[in-house]
Write a protein that holds these residues in place. Structure first.
Motif, mmCIF file in Angstrom:
data_model
loop_
_atom_site.group_PDB
_atom_site.id
_atom_site.type_symbol
_atom_site.label_atom_id
_atom_site.label_comp_id
_atom_site.label_asym_id
_atom_site.label_seq_id
_atom_site.Cartn_x
_atom_site.Cartn_y
_atom_site.Cartn_z
ATOM 1 N N ARG A 9 10.176 1.082 20.221
ATOM 2 C CA ARG A 9 10.470 1.895 21.401
ATOM 3 C C ARG A 9 10.269 1.026 22.637
ATOM 4 N NH1 ARG A 9 7.154 6.957 21.022
ATOM 5 N NH2 ARG A 9 5.688 5.959 22.438
ATOM 6 N N ALA A 36 20.394 -2.770 11.545
ATOM 7 C CA ALA A 36 19.723 -2.370 12.780
ATOM 8 C C ALA A 36 20.500 -1.272 13.480
ATOM 9 C CB ALA A 36 19.566 -3.570 13.701
ATOM 10 N N GLN A 37 19.757 -0.498 14.229
ATOM 11 C CA GLN A 37 20.342 0.611 14.977
ATOM 12 C C GLN A 37 19.630 0.626 16.331
ATOM 13 O OE1 GLN A 37 18.502 4.461 14.313
ATOM 14 N NE2 GLN A 37 20.478 5.289 13.675
ATOM 15 N N ALA A 38 20.395 0.651 17.418
ATOM 16 C CA ALA A 38 19.778 0.730 18.743
ATOM 17 C C ALA A 38 20.445 1.852 19.518
ATOM 18 C CB ALA A 38 19.948 -0.588 19.488
ATOM 19 N N PHE A 39 19.657 2.600 20.236
ATOM 20 C CA PHE A 39 20.250 3.659 21.054
ATOM 21 C C PHE A 39 19.340 4.011 22.213
ATOM 22 C CE2 PHE A 39 17.815 7.234 19.104
ATOM 23 C CZ PHE A 39 17.348 6.601 17.959
ATOM 24 N N PRO A 40 19.942 4.410 23.333
ATOM 25 C CA PRO A 40 19.131 4.742 24.513
ATOM 26 C C PRO A 40 18.576 6.156 24.414
ATOM 27 C CG PRO A 40 21.448 4.968 25.040
ATOM 28 C CD PRO A 40 21.379 4.513 23.606
ATOM 29 N N SER A 41 17.731 6.496 25.377
ATOM 30 C CA SER A 41 17.167 7.843 25.387
ATOM 31 C C SER A 41 18.154 8.822 25.996
ATOM 32 C CB SER A 41 15.876 7.874 26.197
ATOM 33 O OG SER A 41 16.180 7.683 27.566
ATOM 34 N N PHE A 42 19.395 8.332 26.223
ATOM 35 C CA PHE A 42 20.481 9.211 26.636
ATOM 36 C C PHE A 42 20.186 9.923 27.936
ATOM 37 C CE2 PHE A 42 19.995 10.207 21.886
ATOM 38 C CZ PHE A 42 20.459 8.961 21.528
ATOM 39 N N ARG A 63 20.017 5.606 8.249
ATOM 40 C CA ARG A 63 20.789 6.849 8.363
ATOM 41 C C ARG A 63 20.243 7.792 9.414
ATOM 42 N NH1 ARG A 63 20.950 8.313 2.008
ATOM 43 N NH2 ARG A 63 18.782 8.745 2.555
ATOM 44 N N THR A 64 18.952 7.778 9.609
ATOM 45 C CA THR A 64 18.365 8.773 10.507
ATOM 46 C C THR A 64 18.837 8.565 11.939
ATOM 47 O OG1 THR A 64 16.334 9.814 11.255
ATOM 48 C CG2 THR A 64 16.273 7.426 10.977
ATOM 49 N N ARG A 65 18.898 9.642 12.690
ATOM 50 C CA ARG A 65 19.344 9.599 14.089
ATOM 51 C C ARG A 65 18.284 10.133 15.033
ATOM 52 N NH1 ARG A 65 23.772 6.342 14.283
ATOM 53 N NH2 ARG A 65 24.858 6.619 12.317
ATOM 54 N N GLU A 66 17.139 10.500 14.495
ATOM 55 C CA GLU A 66 16.136 11.084 15.384
ATOM 56 C C GLU A 66 15.560 10.015 16.311
ATOM 57 O OE1 GLU A 66 12.214 12.130 13.510
ATOM 58 O OE2 GLU A 66 13.297 11.704 11.679
ATOM 59 N N THR A 67 15.030 10.448 17.420
ATOM 60 C CA THR A 67 14.424 9.501 18.344
ATOM 61 C C THR A 67 13.153 8.946 17.710
ATOM 62 O OG1 THR A 67 13.277 11.343 19.388
ATOM 63 C CG2 THR A 67 15.308 10.594 20.431
ATOM 64 N N THR A 69 9.602 8.604 17.395
ATOM 65 C CA THR A 69 8.384 9.247 17.864
ATOM 66 C C THR A 69 7.145 8.576 17.272
ATOM 67 O OG1 THR A 69 8.646 10.848 16.082
ATOM 68 C CG2 THR A 69 9.404 11.515 18.265
ATOM 69 N N TRP C 117 23.545 16.010 27.181
ATOM 70 C CA TRP C 117 23.201 15.504 25.859
ATOM 71 C C TRP C 117 24.027 16.156 24.765
ATOM 72 C CZ3 TRP C 117 19.957 16.233 29.963
ATOM 73 C CH2 TRP C 117 19.267 15.097 30.421
ATOM 74 N N TYR C 167 26.288 10.140 22.796
ATOM 75 C CA TYR C 167 25.075 9.318 22.857
ATOM 76 C C TYR C 167 24.588 8.915 21.470
ATOM 77 C CZ TYR C 167 24.978 10.469 27.776
ATOM 78 O OH TYR C 167 25.317 10.614 29.084
ATOM 79 N N HIS C 171 26.708 5.872 21.961
ATOM 80 C CA HIS C 171 25.886 4.865 22.612
ATOM 81 C C HIS C 171 24.978 4.115 21.644
ATOM 82 C CE1 HIS C 171 27.484 6.810 26.093
ATOM 83 N NE2 HIS C 171 26.714 6.174 26.952
ATOM 84 N N TYR C 173 24.138 1.312 18.850
ATOM 85 C CA TYR C 173 24.588 0.028 18.320
ATOM 86 C C TYR C 173 24.224 -0.010 16.848
ATOM 87 C CZ TYR C 173 25.159 -1.589 23.115
ATOM 88 O OH TYR C 173 25.566 -1.729 24.400
ATOM 89 N N THR C 272 20.271 11.991 9.011
ATOM 90 C CA THR C 272 18.872 12.436 9.014
ATOM 91 C C THR C 272 18.628 13.410 7.859
ATOM 92 O OG1 THR C 272 19.099 12.304 11.411
ATOM 93 C CG2 THR C 272 17.042 13.198 10.572
ATOM 94 N N ASP C 275 18.086 11.600 4.627
ATOM 95 C CA ASP C 275 16.710 11.088 4.538
ATOM 96 C C ASP C 275 15.748 12.201 4.123
ATOM 97 O OD1 ASP C 275 17.518 8.584 5.217
ATOM 98 O OD2 ASP C 275 16.359 8.426 7.079
ATOM 99 N N SER C 354 16.222 16.199 19.695
ATOM 100 C CA SER C 354 16.196 15.338 18.516
ATOM 101 C C SER C 354 15.886 16.176 17.273
ATOM 102 C CB SER C 354 15.136 14.259 18.708
ATOM 103 O OG SER C 354 15.112 13.398 17.597
#
Lengths: 204, 329, 417
Positions: A9, A36-42, A63-67, A69, C117, C167, C171, C173, C272, C275, C354
């Motif tokens: 983070r 690797a996966q990178a993403f902003p806090s939008f 696979r996961t997309r959650e922020t 934490t 969002w 996003y 957004h 990568y 998700t 998982d 999220s």
């Protein structure tokens, strides 16, 4: 020591390149043959507002997309965020912390958050100064990524440099790489001193 | 060379009839080889100014573009009376999409033609005043500012006639419509409202802007022909009486249109790149009452008692036009 | 070529490879990165003679494409959220006219309260407009779906929306295999329109149709959608042959072989959910996941077939039919008509919240224990709502709801989750 996926983070302020840092990190990991996966806090944050970006690195597909934490690594681009934003929330007990600051760790008064972290897992250094030195601009990204490679050993310095060069071709990239290299060396020395042992992780 | 005898009725104006002109300067509409782009048999009302204007404009456009024309139509009377499936009156490629998007659809056609290297095809968009000055105004302004290669024709009958005579931004002061009724204090459309879209078009600095009227069909054809020869965004605002909405005699469409011009209420001018370059002089000025009294939408102004204040205000508008556009010089 | 690339950039590359002739764009987050890249590529001459129009609204963007598509051009635009609603009238028009326009929806919530969002409210609002709607699971999927979309749209003369989570995907990568021109050209034939505005052969497009034929015209559109259900699996097969990977499709199953419980969803949350499924499988819970890749037309029979052995279905959806509950779950329910299956509706991820693996696992276990309220709102903060309801009871001029809720939650600055 940890599960196979690393979660990172990055905290900073709008305009400091938080999203770019996450992107470069992901790109470097990709060059190392990792996923690797990178993403902003939008956010719709403007210049100067606190922003967050995330990065995950793993040996297999992510696979996961959650922020993020429960980060394994927290990178703090702007020390003025300390005590303002919940920077260390969910940080793994054996996690890493990298702070861009001209002050020493003691002077930052954050030991309560970091008491569980092993020696050599926390590093405060002035990435901005290195940015000024090489780029003549207060850009901390290159040095922070070099330092990241040094303290975590997750990605190679060479990959950090390649990622930087790909994103910023030409002289800007060169200067950024030099800054990253110096940060890598500075931080390697610093954590070696902290641990009192020789660090072998990055023989490149 | 074969010629056809054309019946021509002198209508008490100074307009020169086709038969008095040499063949080259006669209207496109008088020619045997006119394309009838908007063919007969459509369902417009008797005396429809819009049908007349569209017919002249499009045949002139067809001739000027060597029959390489695509037309877009906004929702409205023209679209409805010309196209109930399967009885399309259009003999040209014609498209109707929505009420508010005709300029954008035309921009898209122009873009596609550019992508396909078809620089020989002209794109026309047309709509009534509601489609043009109100609901489609954003798209119109966008088409203008991008200088898209489109000729836009607005047939202005000064209200939403297709939906049953409601006020538009082009409805003149004091006019009665079903949403500006002739009741209460200051009956009819409030003075001081509304917008002058030809002047707004002009402010975009586009290559060509003109006003025209079915009162002078030669002039309408000439302006359309001229506009076809120009590339970029072009705009012609055509004044078209609506007997139903205006409460005028269907037989008086030409007369009403002519009085709008001759009173100065509807000035005819041309502008290039934001500057007015010429206007059509009024040869014999008529008081606005001559125009207004032929239309029941202004009936409330004539009383009793006569609304002298309103009539004076309308006369002032006409006089202002005459001064601004130099119509009596 | 496999590369680490932002979702929007990857999609822009895919669009460029499809060689559209007219692109119209109006800015709205989070779709902007896609059209920015396309504007650059167009200007550099990488997309043939493609015309890139900066227009004054989303309504104009789609309207421009209506004209361009009717002139025989391959066309593309992208939008999100309010933008999609602003063009709503044109969205229906495109479908009614049968124009094969491809549009990316970078899915985003709809205000008020204004929110930039991700959720699916925008696409859902226009789900019945007559467009085919495909939902991307990840950015590889997003790239591949766009290439498939042009072929699908043009083969049926029916518009296609490719929906990708704003996003979260646009957004992000991540590694994406971006194909090359040779591959795409071999897969995607040139656009051969069924109707075209042509001075040599004049037609009237968009004429008025009365009660005598309107039903038939609409039925034809419905029929085209039903045909899409047959065509799409063929396109997926062909895609696999050309690109050596499987992408898209109507719906697909993950670990459903012996699953009692199926979690059904669309878009990026599938990752998700997979998982969560894996983690619960490790503890002995027989759960699987069904992805709906094509939401319109809705693959009723195909979804039903994947749920052959299932006794419980949880539909996780990023939208809300206010006063009703689920939207996707209603469709799933109709697909399962007459079968003894419990269908739970879970509203999740609204306005970018999220969706965590742990919340999903909790949800699945609660469903199994028959403890889910219907509809179930994932991670709902009930305290805030109770406080606001109480305030409303006490004070007539209670003020704006959103502002007070934020105050109650004490949200300052950037929240991480």
């Amino acid at each position: 020591m940890r599960n196979t996926m690393w979660q990172i983070r990055i905290h900073g302020r709008g305009g400091q390149g938080v999203v770019t840092a996450a992107e470069l990190l992901a790109m470097a990991a990709f060059m190392d043959g990792k996923y690797a996966q990178a993403f902003p806090s939008f956010g719709s944050e403007r210049m100067g507002a606190p922003v967050v970006a995330f990065c995950r690195v793993a040996e297999g597909a992510i696979r996961t997309r959650e922020t993020v934490t429960r980060p394994d690594v927290v990178i703090i681009q702007d020390p003025t965020l300390l005590h303002q934003v919940d920077l260390f929330g969910g940080l793994a007990p054996l996690g890493f912390v990298l702070i861009n600051s001209t002050q020493t760790l003691d002077a930052l008064h954050i030991e309560e958050f970091l008491s569980t972290l092993p020696l050599g897992h926390v590093c405060a250094f002035s990435a901005t100064d290195l940015g000024l030195k090489y780029l003549k601009r207060p850009i901390a990204n290159g040095p922070l990524l070099g330092a990241f490679a040094a303290i975590t050993g997750l990605i190679r310095l060479a990959s950090v440099e390649s990622a930087i060069q790909q994103k910023f071709p030409g002289a800007v990239g060169e200067a950024n790489r030099a800054a990253a290299r110096e940060a890598f060396d500075v931080v390697t020395t610093s954590i070696t001193e902290q641990r009192g042992i020789v660090h072998h992780a990055h023989a490149d | 060379m074969t010629t056809e005898r054309i019946k021509f009725y002198q209508t008490g104006t100074f307009t020169a009839g086709n038969r008095l002109l040499d063949e080259a300067t006669r209207t496109v509409q008088s020619r045997l080889d006119r394309t009838n782009s908007l063919n007969s048999g459509h369902r417009a009302c008797q005396g429809c100014g819009e049908a007349l204007g569209a017919r002249y404009a499009l045949d002139a456009a067809m001739r000027a573009s060597h029959n390489q024309l695509i037309a877009v139509n906004a929702t409205g009377c023209l679209e409805v009376f010309s196209s109930p499936y399967p009885e399309s009156a259009w003999q040209i490629p014609w498209m109707h999409s929505l009420f508010g998007n005709a300029p954008a659809v035309a921009s898209g056609i122009a873009a596609a033609l550019r992508a396909k290297r078809r620089d020989d095809v002209t794109v026309i968009a047309q709509g009534g005043d509601g489609a043009t000055v109100d609901i489609g105004f954003g798209c119109l302004s966008g088409m203008f500012e991008r200088n898209d290669d489109v000729l836009y024709l607005c047939y202005d009958n000064e209200a939403y006639m297709n939906t049953g005579i409601q006020r538009s931004g082009a409805t003149p002061p004091f006019a009665r419509t079903n949403t500006t009724q002739a009741v209460g204090e200051h009956p009819g459309n409030p003075i001081g409202n509304g917008k002058n879209v030809p002047r707004i078009a002009l402010a975009h600095g586009i290559p060509y802007v003109a006003t025209a009227s079915v009162a002078d069909l030669h002039d309408l054809e000439r302006k359309v022909t001229k506009a076809i020869g120009v590339r970029g965004a072009r705009y012609i605002h055509v004044h078209v009486p609506c007997p139903l909405g205006w409460g005028s005699d269907p037989a008086h469409t030409m007369k009403v249109a002519r009085l709008a011009v001759e009173s100065g209420l509807f000035p005819l001018f041309e502008a290039e790149f934001g500057k007015v370059i010429c206007s059509t002089p009024i040869r014999r000025k008529v008081p606005v009452e001559r125009y207004l009294e032929l239309q029941t939408r202004f009936k409330h102004l004539f009383g009793p008692p006569q609304d002298t204040e309103a009539l004076a205000a309308i006369q002032a508008m006409a006089d202002d036009n005459i001064a601004v556009y130099g119509l009596m010089e | 070529m496999r590369m680490q690339i932002e979702g929007s950039q990857a999609v822009a590359e895919a669009i460029a490879l499809c060689q559209p002739e007219v692109i119209a764009a109006y800015p709205i987050s989070p779709q902007t990165h896609i059209v920015e890249r396309l504007s650059r590529k167009t200007k550099q001459g990488h997309i043939g003679r493609c015309q890139f129009l900066n227009v004054e609204s989303e309504f104009a963007a789609l309207s421009v494409l209506i004209g361009a598509s009717a002139s025989g051009a391959r066309t593309y635009t992208a939008t999100s959220s309010q933008g999609l609603l602003f063009m709503a009238e044109a969205v229906y028009n495109v479908a009614g006219l049968g124009l094969p326009i491809v549009m990316t929806i970078a899915n985003r919530a709809i205000g008020a309260p204004i929110n930039i969002w991700n959720d699916h409210s925008d696409s859902m609002a226009l789900r019945d407009a007559g467009w085919i709607q495909l939902f991307a699971e990840d950015n590889q999927d997003a790239v591949d779906l766009h290439i498939q979309a042009f072929r699908l749209a043009e083969s049926l003369s029916c518009p296609v929306m490719v929906c990708m989570d704003g996003y979260v995907l646009t957004h992000a990568y991540e590694p994406v295999d971006v194909p090359d021109a040779v591959q795409v050209n071999a897969y995607l034939p040139p656009y051969d329109p069924v109707q075209v505005l042509d001075p040599e052969r004049p037609v009237s497009i968009g004429a008025m149709v009365g009660p005598e034929a309107f039903t038939e015209v609409k039925y034809f559109l419905h029929q085209q959608h039903l045909r899409a259900l047959e065509v799409m699996p063929e396109l997926v097969e062909a895609f696999e042959q050309h690109f050596q990977r499987r992408s898209g499709g109507l719906c697909s199953a993950y670990r459903m072989e012996d699953a009692d419980i199926a979690v059904i969803a669309m878009g990026s949350v599938i990752g998700t959910i997979k998982d969560a499924v894996d983690e619960l499988r490790n503890t002995g819970v027989r759960v699987g996941c069904v992805k709906i890749g094509c939401y319109r037309p809705f693959p009723k029979f195909q979804v039903s077939a994947l749920l052959e052995k299932t006794t419980r279905v949880i539909v996780v959806e990023k939208d809300l039919a206010v006063g009703m509950g689920g939207i996707v779950s209603a469709d799933v329910q109709s697909a399962l008509q007459g079968r003894q299956i419990s269908v739970h509706t879970v509203i999740a991820g609204l306005g970018g919240r999220s969706i965590s693996t742990s919340s999903l696992k909790h949800m699945i276990l609660e469903a199994r224990a028959e403890r889910l309220t219907e509809p179930y709102f994932l991670d709902l903060n009930k305290t805030v709502i109770e406080q606001e309801l109480a305030r409303r009871r006490d004070i007539r001029r209670a003020g704006p709801v959103a502002e007070h809720m934020l105050q109650t939650m004490n949200v300052i600055g950037t929240k991480v989750s």
